[in-house]
Design a protein around this motif. Structure first.
Motif, mmCIF file in Angstrom:
data_model
loop_
_atom_site.group_PDB
_atom_site.id
_atom_site.type_symbol
_atom_site.label_atom_id
_atom_site.label_comp_id
_atom_site.label_asym_id
_atom_site.label_seq_id
_atom_site.Cartn_x
_atom_site.Cartn_y
_atom_site.Cartn_z
ATOM 1 N N HIS A 86 0.836 -1.215 0.000
ATOM 2 C CA HIS A 86 0.000 0.000 0.000
ATOM 3 C C HIS A 86 0.865 1.258 0.000
ATOM 4 O O HIS A 86 0.559 2.229 -0.699
ATOM 5 C CB HIS A 86 -0.954 0.004 1.192
ATOM 6 N N ASP A 87 1.941 1.233 0.783
ATOM 7 C CA ASP A 87 2.852 2.378 0.813
ATOM 8 C C ASP A 87 3.493 2.603 -0.556
ATOM 9 O O ASP A 87 3.662 3.750 -0.999
ATOM 10 C CB ASP A 87 3.952 2.180 1.863
ATOM 11 N N SER A 134 -2.519 17.139 -15.141
ATOM 12 C CA SER A 134 -3.644 16.213 -15.138
ATOM 13 C C SER A 134 -4.652 16.522 -14.038
ATOM 14 O O SER A 134 -5.826 16.228 -14.186
ATOM 15 C CB SER A 134 -3.150 14.775 -14.989
ATOM 16 N N GLY A 135 -4.211 17.039 -12.929
ATOM 17 C CA GLY A 135 -5.116 17.375 -11.823
ATOM 18 C C GLY A 135 -5.516 16.180 -10.990
ATOM 19 O O GLY A 135 -5.748 16.298 -9.809
ATOM 20 N N THR A 136 -5.626 15.015 -11.596
ATOM 21 C CA THR A 136 -5.943 13.797 -10.846
ATOM 22 C C THR A 136 -4.990 12.701 -11.300
ATOM 23 O O THR A 136 -4.579 12.661 -12.464
ATOM 24 C CB THR A 136 -7.388 13.317 -11.083
ATOM 25 N N PRO A 137 -4.650 11.797 -10.407
ATOM 26 C CA PRO A 137 -3.721 10.728 -10.806
ATOM 27 C C PRO A 137 -4.388 9.762 -11.784
ATOM 28 O O PRO A 137 -5.603 9.560 -11.738
ATOM 29 C CB PRO A 137 -3.395 10.027 -9.485
ATOM 30 N N SER A 138 -3.580 9.198 -12.670
ATOM 31 C CA SER A 138 -4.114 8.212 -13.602
ATOM 32 C C SER A 138 -4.217 6.839 -12.944
ATOM 33 O O SER A 138 -4.801 5.931 -13.502
ATOM 34 C CB SER A 138 -3.237 8.136 -14.856
ATOM 35 N N ILE A 139 -3.670 6.707 -11.760
ATOM 36 C CA ILE A 139 -3.767 5.474 -10.992
ATOM 37 C C ILE A 139 -4.427 5.830 -9.667
ATOM 38 O O ILE A 139 -3.925 6.658 -8.935
ATOM 39 C CB ILE A 139 -2.363 4.876 -10.707
ATOM 40 N N ALA A 140 -5.516 5.213 -9.357
ATOM 41 C CA ALA A 140 -6.178 5.451 -8.081
ATOM 42 C C ALA A 140 -5.687 4.447 -7.058
ATOM 43 O O ALA A 140 -5.486 3.280 -7.379
ATOM 44 C CB ALA A 140 -7.687 5.349 -8.243
ATOM 45 N N ALA A 141 -5.485 4.883 -5.841
ATOM 46 C CA ALA A 141 -4.949 4.014 -4.795
ATOM 47 C C ALA A 141 -5.854 2.834 -4.503
ATOM 48 O O ALA A 141 -5.397 1.811 -4.029
ATOM 49 C CB ALA A 141 -4.702 4.815 -3.523
ATOM 50 N N VAL A 158 1.462 6.758 -6.864
ATOM 51 C CA VAL A 158 0.435 7.764 -7.152
ATOM 52 C C VAL A 158 1.010 9.159 -6.968
ATOM 53 O O VAL A 158 0.799 10.050 -7.807
ATOM 54 C CB VAL A 158 -0.817 7.546 -6.275
ATOM 55 N N ALA A 159 1.752 9.362 -5.897
ATOM 56 C CA ALA A 159 2.374 10.672 -5.660
ATOM 57 C C ALA A 159 3.358 11.018 -6.773
ATOM 58 O O ALA A 159 3.404 12.173 -7.227
ATOM 59 C CB ALA A 159 3.079 10.688 -4.302
ATOM 60 N N ASP A 160 4.118 10.037 -7.248
ATOM 61 C CA ASP A 160 5.065 10.282 -8.339
ATOM 62 C C ASP A 160 4.337 10.637 -9.632
ATOM 63 O O ASP A 160 4.779 11.511 -10.378
ATOM 64 C CB ASP A 160 5.964 9.058 -8.563
ATOM 65 N N VAL A 161 3.228 9.954 -9.912
ATOM 66 C CA VAL A 161 2.435 10.273 -11.105
ATOM 67 C C VAL A 161 1.933 11.710 -11.013
ATOM 68 O O VAL A 161 2.058 12.489 -11.963
ATOM 69 C CB VAL A 161 1.252 9.290 -11.279
ATOM 70 N N GLU A 162 1.370 12.072 -9.871
ATOM 71 C CA GLU A 162 0.860 13.434 -9.692
ATOM 72 C C GLU A 162 1.977 14.466 -9.817
ATOM 73 O O GLU A 162 1.798 15.510 -10.438
ATOM 74 C CB GLU A 162 0.180 13.562 -8.335
#
Length: 96
Positions: free
Chosen positions: A66-67, A83-90, A73-77
């Motif tokens: 999970h970490d 993009s405003g939102t990540p392309s991968i949701a946690a 996700v943080a790296d994608v953002e």
């Protein structure tokens, strides 16, 4: 083709019915990730140390996964601020 090797180490310790596990991920890309977890021996159960090891290790690895997803996700953002939102949701299921 570029091949990478990531190493996960699980450190286990047990004392008075409490098993503690620490999962550590080391990569060549950045800081290591760590996650700790515990398993407790129920007073009515037989003392089988391997069960505590398995449960604590499983919980530590699950937390580490999970970490790692949160870090991705943080790296994608961070790398796609438009993009405003990540392309991968946690909470998205893992693609097949």
């Amino acid at each position: 083709m570029h091949t990478r090797t990531w190493h996960v180490t699980i450190n286990l310790s047990e004392h008075d019915g409490l098993t503690r596990a620490e999962a550590v991920l080391r990569t060549d890309a950045g800081p290591e990730l760590r996650h700790e977890a515990v398993a407790r021996l129920h007073p009515g159960d037989r003392d089988v140390p391997e069960i505590g090891d398995e449960l604590a290790a499983c919980r530590a690895l699950s937390g580490l996964a999970h970490d790692l997803l949160d870090a991705a996700v943080a790296d994608v953002e961070e790398n796609d601020p438009a993009s405003g939102t990540p392309s991968i949701a946690a909470d998205s299921p893992t693609p097949a």
